[in-house]
Scaffold this motif. Sequence first.
Motif, PDB file in Angstrom:
ATOM      1  N   ASP A 139       0.845  -1.196   0.000  1.00 36.52           N
ATOM      2  CA  ASP A 139       0.000   0.000   0.000  1.00 36.52           C
ATOM      3  C   ASP A 139       0.882   1.248   0.000  1.00 36.52           C
ATOM      4  O   ASP A 139       0.693   2.177  -0.805  1.00 36.52           O
ATOM      5  CB  ASP A 139      -0.905  -0.039   1.231  1.00 36.52           C
ATOM      6  N   ASN A 140       1.868   1.299   0.884  1.00 33.09           N
ATOM      7  CA  ASN A 140       2.798   2.431   0.910  1.00 33.09           C
ATOM      8  C   ASN A 140       3.543   2.571  -0.414  1.00 33.09           C
ATOM      9  O   ASN A 140       3.716   3.680  -0.939  1.00 33.09           O
ATOM     10  CB  ASN A 140       3.812   2.260   2.045  1.00 33.09           C
ATOM     11  N   GLN A 141       3.989   1.435  -0.941  1.00 33.27           N
ATOM     12  CA  GLN A 141       4.741   1.466  -2.199  1.00 33.27           C
ATOM     13  C   GLN A 141       3.880   1.989  -3.345  1.00 33.27           C
ATOM     14  O   GLN A 141       4.356   2.741  -4.205  1.00 33.27           O
ATOM     15  CB  GLN A 141       5.256   0.061  -2.531  1.00 33.27           C
ATOM     16  N   PHE A 142       2.617   1.608  -3.359  1.00 34.73           N
ATOM     17  CA  PHE A 142       1.694   2.058  -4.408  1.00 34.73           C
ATOM     18  C   PHE A 142       1.693   3.584  -4.491  1.00 34.73           C
ATOM     19  O   PHE A 142       1.827   4.171  -5.567  1.00 34.73           O
ATOM     20  CB  PHE A 142       0.286   1.532  -4.111  1.00 34.73           C
ATOM     21  N   HIS A 143       1.568   4.233  -3.348  1.00 39.13           N
ATOM     22  CA  HIS A 143       1.511   5.700  -3.337  1.00 39.13           C
ATOM     23  C   HIS A 143       2.883   6.317  -3.612  1.00 39.13           C
ATOM     24  O   HIS A 143       2.979   7.329  -4.315  1.00 39.13           O
ATOM     25  CB  HIS A 143       0.952   6.178  -2.003  1.00 39.13           C
ATOM     26  N   SER A 144       3.925   5.687  -3.096  1.00 35.47           N
ATOM     27  CA  SER A 144       5.267   6.241  -3.311  1.00 35.47           C
ATOM     28  C   SER A 144       5.647   6.207  -4.792  1.00 35.47           C
ATOM     29  O   SER A 144       6.388   7.080  -5.263  1.00 35.47           O
ATOM     30  CB  SER A 144       6.305   5.480  -2.479  1.00 35.47           C
ATOM     31  N   LEU A 145       5.137   5.223  -5.526  1.00 33.02           N
ATOM     32  CA  LEU A 145       5.438   5.133  -6.957  1.00 33.02           C
ATOM     33  C   LEU A 145       5.001   6.397  -7.703  1.00 33.02           C
ATOM     34  O   LEU A 145       5.689   6.852  -8.619  1.00 33.02           O
ATOM     35  CB  LEU A 145       4.732   3.911  -7.569  1.00 33.02           C
ATOM     36  N   ILE A 146       3.868   6.959  -7.306  1.00 31.04           N
ATOM     37  CA  ILE A 146       3.362   8.162  -7.976  1.00 31.04           C
ATOM     38  C   ILE A 146       4.253   9.358  -7.647  1.00 31.04           C
ATOM     39  O   ILE A 146       4.610  10.147  -8.528  1.00 31.04           O
ATOM     40  CB  ILE A 146       1.901   8.429  -7.573  1.00 31.04           C
ATOM     41  N   PHE A 147       4.638   9.484  -6.382  1.00 31.13           N
ATOM     42  CA  PHE A 147       5.542  10.567  -5.996  1.00 31.13           C
ATOM     43  C   PHE A 147       6.866  10.447  -6.748  1.00 31.13           C
ATOM     44  O   PHE A 147       7.389  11.437  -7.271  1.00 31.13           O
ATOM     45  CB  PHE A 147       5.800  10.527  -4.487  1.00 31.13           C
ATOM     46  N   GLU A 148       7.416   9.233  -6.784  1.00 38.54           N
ATOM     47  CA  GLU A 148       8.712   9.023  -7.425  1.00 38.54           C
ATOM     48  C   GLU A 148       8.642   9.284  -8.931  1.00 38.54           C
ATOM     49  O   GLU A 148       9.571   9.856  -9.514  1.00 38.54           O
ATOM     50  CB  GLU A 148       9.187   7.593  -7.164  1.00 38.54           C
ATOM     51  N   TYR A 149       7.557   8.885  -9.559  1.00 35.72           N
ATOM     52  CA  TYR A 149       7.426   9.034 -11.014  1.00 35.72           C
ATOM     53  C   TYR A 149       7.490  10.502 -11.427  1.00 35.72           C
ATOM     54  O   TYR A 149       8.012  10.836 -12.492  1.00 35.72           O
ATOM     55  CB  TYR A 149       6.117   8.411 -11.484  1.00 35.72           C
ATOM     56  N   TYR A 150       6.966  11.364 -10.562  1.00 27.36           N
ATOM     57  CA  TYR A 150       6.959  12.797 -10.877  1.00 27.36           C
ATOM     58  C   TYR A 150       8.016  13.564 -10.080  1.00 27.36           C
ATOM     59  O   TYR A 150       7.881  14.765  -9.825  1.00 27.36           O
ATOM     60  CB  TYR A 150       5.549  13.360 -10.666  1.00 27.36           C
ATOM     61  N   ASN A 151       9.079  12.843  -9.697  1.00 28.66           N
ATOM     62  CA  ASN A 151      10.250  13.444  -9.056  1.00 28.66           C
ATOM     63  C   ASN A 151       9.897  14.238  -7.795  1.00 28.66           C
ATOM     64  O   ASN A 151      10.389  15.351  -7.573  1.00 28.66           O
ATOM     65  CB  ASN A 151      10.991  14.357 -10.046  1.00 28.66           C
ATOM     66  N   LYS A 152       9.054  13.642  -6.970  1.00 26.47           N
ATOM     67  CA  LYS A 152       8.650  14.264  -5.705  1.00 26.47           C
ATOM     68  C   LYS A 152       9.091  13.385  -4.528  1.00 26.47           C
ATOM     69  O   LYS A 152       8.398  13.286  -3.510  1.00 26.47           O
ATOM     70  CB  LYS A 152       7.128  14.478  -5.676  1.00 26.47           C
ATOM     71  N   ASN A 153      10.265  12.763  -4.671  1.00 27.83           N
ATOM     72  CA  ASN A 153      10.772  11.854  -3.635  1.00 27.83           C
ATOM     73  C   ASN A 153      10.936  12.541  -2.287  1.00 27.83           C
ATOM     74  O   ASN A 153      10.604  11.969  -1.243  1.00 27.83           O
ATOM     75  CB  ASN A 153      12.132  11.266  -4.048  1.00 27.83           C
ATOM     76  N   ASN A 154      11.464  13.759  -2.299  1.00 29.49           N
ATOM     77  CA  ASN A 154      11.694  14.457  -1.035  1.00 29.49           C
ATOM     78  C   ASN A 154      10.381  14.840  -0.355  1.00 29.49           C
ATOM     79  O   ASN A 154      10.290  14.854   0.881  1.00 29.49           O
ATOM     80  CB  ASN A 154      12.558  15.699  -1.256  1.00 29.49           C
ATOM     81  N   ILE A 155       9.371  15.135  -1.156  1.00 34.69           N
ATOM     82  CA  ILE A 155       8.059  15.429  -0.579  1.00 34.69           C
ATOM     83  C   ILE A 155       7.494  14.176   0.075  1.00 34.69           C
ATOM     84  O   ILE A 155       6.935  14.225   1.176  1.00 34.69           O
ATOM     85  CB  ILE A 155       7.089  15.967  -1.657  1.00 34.69           C
ATOM     86  N   TRP A 156       7.659  13.020  -0.585  1.00 31.39           N
ATOM     87  CA  TRP A 156       7.191  11.764   0.002  1.00 31.39           C
ATOM     88  C   TRP A 156       7.892  11.493   1.329  1.00 31.39           C
ATOM     89  O   TRP A 156       7.264  11.096   2.310  1.00 31.39           O
ATOM     90  CB  TRP A 156       7.424  10.608  -0.970  1.00 31.39           C
ATOM     91  N   LYS A 157       9.203  11.729   1.369  1.00 31.28           N
ATOM     92  CA  LYS A 157       9.949  11.526   2.614  1.00 31.28           C
ATOM     93  C   LYS A 157       9.424  12.454   3.714  1.00 31.28           C
ATOM     94  O   LYS A 157       9.295  12.053   4.871  1.00 31.28           O
ATOM     95  CB  LYS A 157      11.445  11.770   2.380  1.00 31.28           C
ATOM     96  N   SER A 158       9.130  13.691   3.358  1.00 32.14           N
ATOM     97  CA  SER A 158       8.603  14.641   4.339  1.00 32.14           C
ATOM     98  C   SER A 158       7.225  14.202   4.831  1.00 32.14           C
ATOM     99  O   SER A 158       6.926  14.296   6.034  1.00 32.14           O
ATOM    100  CB  SER A 158       8.506  16.041   3.723  1.00 32.14           C
ATOM    101  N   VAL A 159       6.402  13.734   3.920  1.00 31.67           N
ATOM    102  CA  VAL A 159       5.072  13.231   4.285  1.00 31.67           C
ATOM    103  C   VAL A 159       5.200  12.068   5.257  1.00 31.67           C
ATOM    104  O   VAL A 159       4.492  11.997   6.265  1.00 31.67           O
ATOM    105  CB  VAL A 159       4.295  12.799   3.022  1.00 31.67           C
ATOM    106  N   LYS A 160       6.126  11.147   4.968  1.00 29.01           N
ATOM    107  CA  LYS A 160       6.288   9.969   5.835  1.00 29.01           C
ATOM    108  C   LYS A 160       6.823  10.341   7.205  1.00 29.01           C
ATOM    109  O   LYS A 160       6.471   9.713   8.207  1.00 29.01           O
ATOM    110  CB  LYS A 160       7.214   8.948   5.167  1.00 29.01           C
ATOM    111  N   ARG A 161       7.671  11.351   7.271  1.00 29.67           N
ATOM    112  CA  ARG A 161       8.177  11.805   8.575  1.00 29.67           C
ATOM    113  C   ARG A 161       7.039  12.343   9.439  1.00 29.67           C
ATOM    114  O   ARG A 161       7.034  12.152  10.657  1.00 29.67           O
ATOM    115  CB  ARG A 161       9.265  12.879   8.396  1.00 29.67           C
ATOM    116  N   LEU A 162       6.101  13.034   8.807  1.00 35.09           N
ATOM    117  CA  LEU A 162       4.974  13.586   9.556  1.00 35.09           C
ATOM    118  C   LEU A 162       3.917  12.524   9.873  1.00 35.09           C
ATOM    119  O   LEU A 162       3.149  12.672  10.819  1.00 35.09           O
ATOM    120  CB  LEU A 162       4.327  14.725   8.754  1.00 35.09           C
ATOM    121  N   ALA A 163       3.915  11.435   9.108  1.00 30.51           N
ATOM    122  CA  ALA A 163       2.801  10.482   9.153  1.00 30.51           C
ATOM    123  C   ALA A 163       3.034   9.280  10.067  1.00 30.51           C
ATOM    124  O   ALA A 163       2.353   8.271   9.933  1.00 30.51           O
ATOM    125  CB  ALA A 163       2.501   9.986   7.734  1.00 30.51           C
TER     126      ALA A 163
END
Length: 229
Positions: A139-163
């Motif tokens: 489930d986590n990987q599914f959502h991270s794939l979308i962030f990574e595809y559009y070069n938003k890796n750092n935003i995903w990391k920030s989201v996970k830190r808060l989550a």
Amino acid sequence: MLLENTTKRKTENNREYIYRVIKDNIMTLKLKPGECISEVELGNCLNVSRTPIREAIVRLSEEKLIDVFPQKGSFVSKINLGLVEEAVFLRILCEKKLLEIACNDPNSQELIKELEKNIAYQKIIIDFDEDHHKFFDLDNQFHSLIFEYYNKNNIWKSVKRLATHYDRLRLIDALEITNTPKIFEQHIEIIDTIKNKKLDQIDSLVSSHLSKFKDVITKYIEKYPEYFS
């Protein structure tokens, strides 16, 4: 104290190793919300001195995963529903925007392919009633794939830190298997939304998908009252 994922990686020093092990075990609920953190037990379990353990505890307390009470000790933070709401708020904002980008992207075929592969593995877990920790990871990987595809890796990391509080609640939900079929169906809907450019469905789909735990939160508070602050 029995901990998981305790094999030290070649690239880790003691500080990084201890921090990762403690955090991993908190996030997988091996160390349960409200559980006392014993420096002595951790030192014996991981065969390390107490200094890097204390440093890890300070770092995790700053991340709101450990509560330190003078004269009482350190405890795994209980799930704070206020922090859960903040994480949901941020994820909804980010994921709505990313789905808009994906729907407007004429070259989203490779993303769709990767999402469909992820979905295939999710279906195996459901069909064979396999380890639902693994479903949670997918489930986590599914959502991270979308962030990574559009070069938003750092935003995903920030989201996970808060989550971290939200993710522990999500894991409880995954292990209870209450929402698993619905989560799977909504992942299929997300792929269909991207495929068929259904921009008008994004708001309701993302909000429903990320807030579905609200339907059963009372049940979890009643079943695991010691887990919640």
